[in-house]
Design an enzyme around this catalytic site. Structure first.
Site, PDB file in Angstrom:
ATOM      1  N   CYS A  75      -5.742   1.898   5.978  1.00 44.58           N
ATOM      2  CA  CYS A  75      -6.332   0.453   6.190  1.00 44.58           C
ATOM      3  C   CYS A  75      -5.786  -0.044   7.489  1.00 44.58           C
ATOM      4  O   CYS A  75      -4.820   0.562   8.174  1.00 44.58           O
ATOM      5  CB  CYS A  75      -6.166  -0.306   5.043  1.00 44.58           C
ATOM      6  N   HIS A 108       0.847  -1.138   0.123  1.00 44.26           N
ATOM      7  CA  HIS A 108       0.056  -0.090   0.062  1.00 44.26           C
ATOM      8  C   HIS A 108       0.987   1.295  -0.023  1.00 44.26           C
ATOM      9  O   HIS A 108       2.024   1.298   0.471  1.00 44.26           O
ATOM     10  CB  HIS A 108      -0.859   0.055   1.127  1.00 44.26           C
ATOM     11  N   CYS A 168      -2.160  -0.755   7.336  1.00 45.21           N
ATOM     12  CA  CYS A 168      -1.033   0.430   7.346  1.00 45.21           C
ATOM     13  C   CYS A 168      -1.196   1.394   8.456  1.00 45.21           C
ATOM     14  O   CYS A 168      -0.113   1.693   8.825  1.00 45.21           O
ATOM     15  CB  CYS A 168      -1.614   1.510   6.182  1.00 45.21           C
ATOM     16  N   GLU A 177       0.996   3.736   1.867  1.00 43.54           N
ATOM     17  CA  GLU A 177       1.492   4.074   3.128  1.00 43.54           C
ATOM     18  C   GLU A 177       2.820   3.383   3.619  1.00 43.54           C
ATOM     19  O   GLU A 177       3.672   3.856   3.994  1.00 43.54           O
ATOM     20  CB  GLU A 177       0.529   4.052   4.348  1.00 43.54           C
TER      21      GLU A 177
HETATM   22  N1  LIG Z   1      -5.184   3.750   2.357  1.00 46.24           N
HETATM   23  C1  LIG Z   1      -4.733   2.885   1.414  1.00 46.24           C
HETATM   24  N2  LIG Z   1      -5.995   2.128   1.268  1.00 46.24           N
HETATM   25  C2  LIG Z   1      -5.888   1.341  -0.046  1.00 46.24           C
HETATM   26  N3  LIG Z   1      -6.639   0.158  -0.289  1.00 46.24           N
HETATM   27  C3  LIG Z   1      -6.069  -0.318  -1.260  1.00 46.24           C
HETATM   28  N4  LIG Z   1      -4.669   0.101  -1.370  1.00 46.24           N
HETATM   29  C4  LIG Z   1      -4.687   1.209  -0.661  1.00 46.24           C
HETATM   30  C5  LIG Z   1      -3.565   1.884  -0.369  1.00 46.24           C
HETATM   31  O1  LIG Z   1      -2.403   1.864  -0.869  1.00 46.24           O
HETATM   32  N5  LIG Z   1      -3.942   2.869   0.526  1.00 46.24           N
END
Ligand SMILES: Nc1nc2[nH]cnc2c(=O)[nH]1
Length: 149
Positions: free
Chosen positions: A85, A55, A88, A57
């Site tokens: 999420c 992701h 993260c 983040e």
């Molecule tokens: N915040 C966030 N939500 C996601 N949902 C799927 N990929 C991501 C991402 O890179 N960041």
């Protein structure tokens, strides 16, 4: 928590980058702001790496840590185009980050969360409020990317 001007400027750049990259599929971007220095914006790398954990983040935290030569980002703020999420949020905590600023919210774009019964308040409470957050800034600019998906 009220974002500082520097945090708001970093968020604007994160939003700009998401809009630049947007070409149909949802795109996510994030930066780490550390002592006035911005690491990012970085985009989600899930597609090109075939790694579902990549992701935006996570990428931003990894790149900032590599550049600074540390896993301790306790003086940093995580800045994200979308509310981070659950995974993260955990990575943020492992990096010691206690400030979080983001644009689009789970309330407005609920499909991007794997534990929909839990909101960010629940995570903050479960972490003894060891991080503070502020979300929804500039979210209207990103509605074309995330809302209605
Ligand atoms: N915040 C966030 N939500 C996601 N949902 C799927 N990929 C991501 C991402 O890179 N960041």
């Amino acid at each position: 928590m009220t974002p500082t001007e520097t945090e708001r400027a970093a968020l604007d750049a994160v939003i700009d980058r998401a809009l630049e990259l947007h070409a149909g599929a949802p795109v996510f971007t994030a930066s780490v702001l550390h002592r006035g220095e911005v690491f990012g914006p970085h985009a989600n790398e899930v597609g090109e790496t075939r790694d579902p954990s990549r992701h935006a983040e996570i990428v931003a935290i990894a790149r900032a840590g590599a550049a600074l030569g540390t896993t301790d980002l306790s003086e940093a703020t995580l800045i994200a185009s979308m509310q981070p999420c659950e995974m993260c949020l955990a990575a943020m905590r492992w990096a010691g980050i206690s400030r979080l600023v983001f644009a689009m919210t789970q309330t407005r774009a609920p499909t991007f969360f794997q534990f929909p019964a839990l909101g960010i308040d629940d995570f903050a409470r479960a972490a003894d409020n060891s991080f503070t957050w502020s979300g929804g800034h500039g979210a209207d600019r990103l509605s074309q990317i995330y809302e209605g998906t």
